[in-house]
Design a protein around this motif. Structure first.
Motif, mmCIF file in Angstrom:
data_model
loop_
_atom_site.group_PDB
_atom_site.id
_atom_site.type_symbol
_atom_site.label_atom_id
_atom_site.label_comp_id
_atom_site.label_asym_id
_atom_site.label_seq_id
_atom_site.Cartn_x
_atom_site.Cartn_y
_atom_site.Cartn_z
ATOM 1 N N ASN A 294 49.914 77.173 16.881
ATOM 2 C CA ASN A 294 48.635 77.868 16.839
ATOM 3 C C ASN A 294 47.997 77.790 15.458
ATOM 4 O O ASN A 294 46.797 77.543 15.317
ATOM 5 N N ASP A 295 48.812 77.992 14.408
ATOM 6 C CA ASP A 295 48.309 77.920 13.032
ATOM 7 C C ASP A 295 47.781 76.522 12.722
ATOM 8 O O ASP A 295 46.720 76.363 12.112
ATOM 9 N N CYS B 247 44.458 75.902 14.321
ATOM 10 C CA CYS B 247 43.381 76.587 13.585
ATOM 11 C C CYS B 247 42.962 75.777 12.362
ATOM 12 O O CYS B 247 41.761 75.580 12.106
ATOM 13 N N LEU C 228 39.356 73.911 11.491
ATOM 14 C CA LEU C 228 38.594 74.187 10.274
ATOM 15 C C LEU C 228 38.330 72.910 9.480
ATOM 16 O O LEU C 228 37.223 72.696 8.973
ATOM 17 N N ALA D 139 36.464 80.602 16.374
ATOM 18 C CA ALA D 139 37.633 81.311 16.904
ATOM 19 C C ALA D 139 37.684 81.226 18.423
ATOM 20 O O ALA D 139 38.770 81.142 19.018
ATOM 21 N N VAL E 84 39.448 77.920 19.861
ATOM 22 C CA VAL E 84 40.919 77.855 19.936
ATOM 23 C C VAL E 84 41.514 79.153 20.486
ATOM 24 O O VAL E 84 42.741 79.324 20.489
ATOM 25 N N VAL F 81 41.520 82.350 19.441
ATOM 26 C CA VAL F 81 42.260 83.213 18.517
ATOM 27 C C VAL F 81 41.293 84.248 17.960
ATOM 28 O O VAL F 81 40.082 84.150 18.148
ATOM 29 N N GLU G 285 39.154 86.330 15.101
ATOM 30 C CA GLU G 285 38.436 85.923 13.899
ATOM 31 C C GLU G 285 39.285 86.175 12.657
ATOM 32 O O GLU G 285 39.256 85.391 11.704
ATOM 33 N N LEU H 132 41.790 83.328 12.180
ATOM 34 C CA LEU H 132 41.126 82.108 11.708
ATOM 35 C C LEU H 132 40.707 82.251 10.252
ATOM 36 O O LEU H 132 40.786 81.294 9.471
ATOM 37 N N LYS I 229 43.545 81.576 7.969
ATOM 38 C CA LYS I 229 43.801 80.137 7.838
ATOM 39 C C LYS I 229 42.738 79.473 6.955
ATOM 40 O O LYS I 229 43.007 78.477 6.285
#
Length: 430
Positions: free
Chosen positions: A96-97, A100, A104, A122, A125, A127, A129, A132, A135
């Motif tokens: 997931n990270d 993100c 970006l 956000a 993906v 997720v 805010e 995100l 990240k």
């Protein structure tokens, strides 16, 4: 009232399909022309393409390439996105990270800025805010400093916070008083912060050393380099134009078949062969015609802009498409198509073919182009006393007294803004 029949003779030119295609071919850039040729080879078995090292679709790294073309090609560099992803290879992250961060990185523009709203990103993906944004802070910790900023203000602040010796006053000014600082309302700012104008001036000098567009030093993802379509060389004050033949691939055209093979063809196959033979011959003629037209136009440009090529950009004269069309006895639209998306290597650098055209200011100014006036304006600003910068009216006055160029203050303002030169109030240094 008499009713009768009248016979009127008119002359109309019917534009054939071949003529339409030839006109289209003329306005193609080298990259578009190569793409078009490659498409034809897919449907015409009689045409083969032998690409040269200078093909716009190839990255040349050979040390033996011709020097005149090497100097116009930028060295291959990683793109900003590649550079950022390489820094993340050793990071331990969840799927997931990583998704993100990848989102970006892909959202960055050529300057290295993030212009998209985090809320919208956000959702892509799925997720929060907040996640995100965390990240984004991670992305902003990578090199180059300032990458991932959402504004110029944030870009400068990110770089200030990376300095070996941090300047708290500079960070405070950028964080809380950015607009006053940018607009040079320094007297009020100095009073508000209880500091001297000299201290603010010193901060400005430090900020000028930072990079307002950190992404630009990396290779663009969209293009690798620009290679000139033609080269103008100066030898003993004589100018010569050379067409870059190696930019366009060599066509290998099979125009003949053995009689024995022709006799075995049915009428449909013979008709197909005849059409492809005609198409191949037309393509060869059209490419040669494109080359001839480009050279003819460029030769007239050299005649009209002779002083520019010999001595520099400030001597660029007024020149219109109509001037070239009349000199060659061709239509103005033909000249327009010829100069579209073409690049020329000159003794003063690589320029667009369109850059040689500039309208005359007015009758009172004589033979002076707007490009020439902009050049003089820039020189005046670069050499001005920074403690007493020239106002737009003073620049207009100086242009008239020094060069006999009569333009209004509003025209100076327009040219200054087109050159991205700040007003005299902002240019002032204390």
């Amino acid at each position: 009232m008499k009713i009768g029949l009248m016979q009127e003779q008119t002359l109309k030119m019917k534009m054939t399909q071949e003529l339409q295609q030839a006109i289209t071919l003329l306005q193609y850039s080298s990259v578009d022309l190569l793409s078009y040729i490659q498409e034809l080879t897919m449907e015409n078995p009689l045409i083969e393409v032998r690409e040269t090292y200078s093909s716009p679709y190839r990255k040349s790294s050979s040390k033996s390439d011709k020097q005149s073309f090497i100097e116009n090609s930028f060295e291959e560099k990683p793109s900003l996105r590649e550079h950022l992803r390489n820094q993340l290879i050793d990071f331990s992250m969840t799927t997931n990270d990583r998704a993100c961060l990848d989102l970006l990185i892909n959202a960055l523009d050529a300057n290295g800025y993030l212009k998209d709203n985090l809320v919208d990103l956000a959702r892509i993906v799925n997720v929060s805010e907040e996640l995100l944004e965390s990240k984004l802070y991670m992305l902003q910790s990578l090199e180059p400093a300032g990458v991932g900023a959402r504004s110029l203000q944030e870009c400068i602040l990110l770089q200030l916070r990376r300095l070996p010796i941090r300047n708290e006053l500079a960070e405070t000014i950028i964080l809380d008083h950015f607009r006053s600082f940018a607009e040079k309302s320094w007297k009020d700012l100095a009073k508000k912060l209880n500091v001297s104008i000299i201290e603010i001036q010193e901060i400005q000098h430090e900020i000028k050393k930072l990079e307002p567009r950190p992404g630009l030093k990396f290779e663009s993802d969209e293009s690798t380099y620009v290679t000139p379509d033609m080269i103008v060389r100066k030898t003993n004050n004589e100018l010569q134009v050379i067409y870059n033949d190696e930019l366009i691939p060599q066509l290998l055209f099979n125009q003949t078949l053995e009689p024995a093979i022709l006799n075995t063809m049915d009428s449909e196959t013979k008709d197909f062969y005849s059409k492809k033979l005609t198409q191949g011959r037309w393509l060869q003629r059209a490419i040669e015609q494109r080359k001839e037209t480009m050279l003819n136009v460029m030769k007239v440009i050299i005649q009209k802009q002779h002083e520019y090529f010999l001595y520099g950009k400030s001597l660029l004269k007024p020149l219109t498409l109509k001037d070239i069309a009349e000199a060659l006895d061709i239509h103005e639209s033909t000249v327009s198509r010829t100069v579209k998306d073409k690049f020329i290597q000159t003794p003063h650098g690589l320029v667009s073919m369109k850059s040689f055209f500039s309208n005359k200011l007015d009758e009172e100014s004589g033979e002076v182009s707007s490009a020439s006036v902009k050049m003089k304006l820039m020189e005046m600003v670069n050499s001005e006393d920074k403690k007493k910068p020239l106002s737009d009216q003073k620049i207009a006055n100086e242009l008239k007294s020094r060069y006999g160029i009569n333009i209004s203050r509003r025209t100076v303002t327009k040219y200054r803004e087109q050159l991205n030169i700040s007003s005299s109030a902002i240019r002032k240094q204390y």
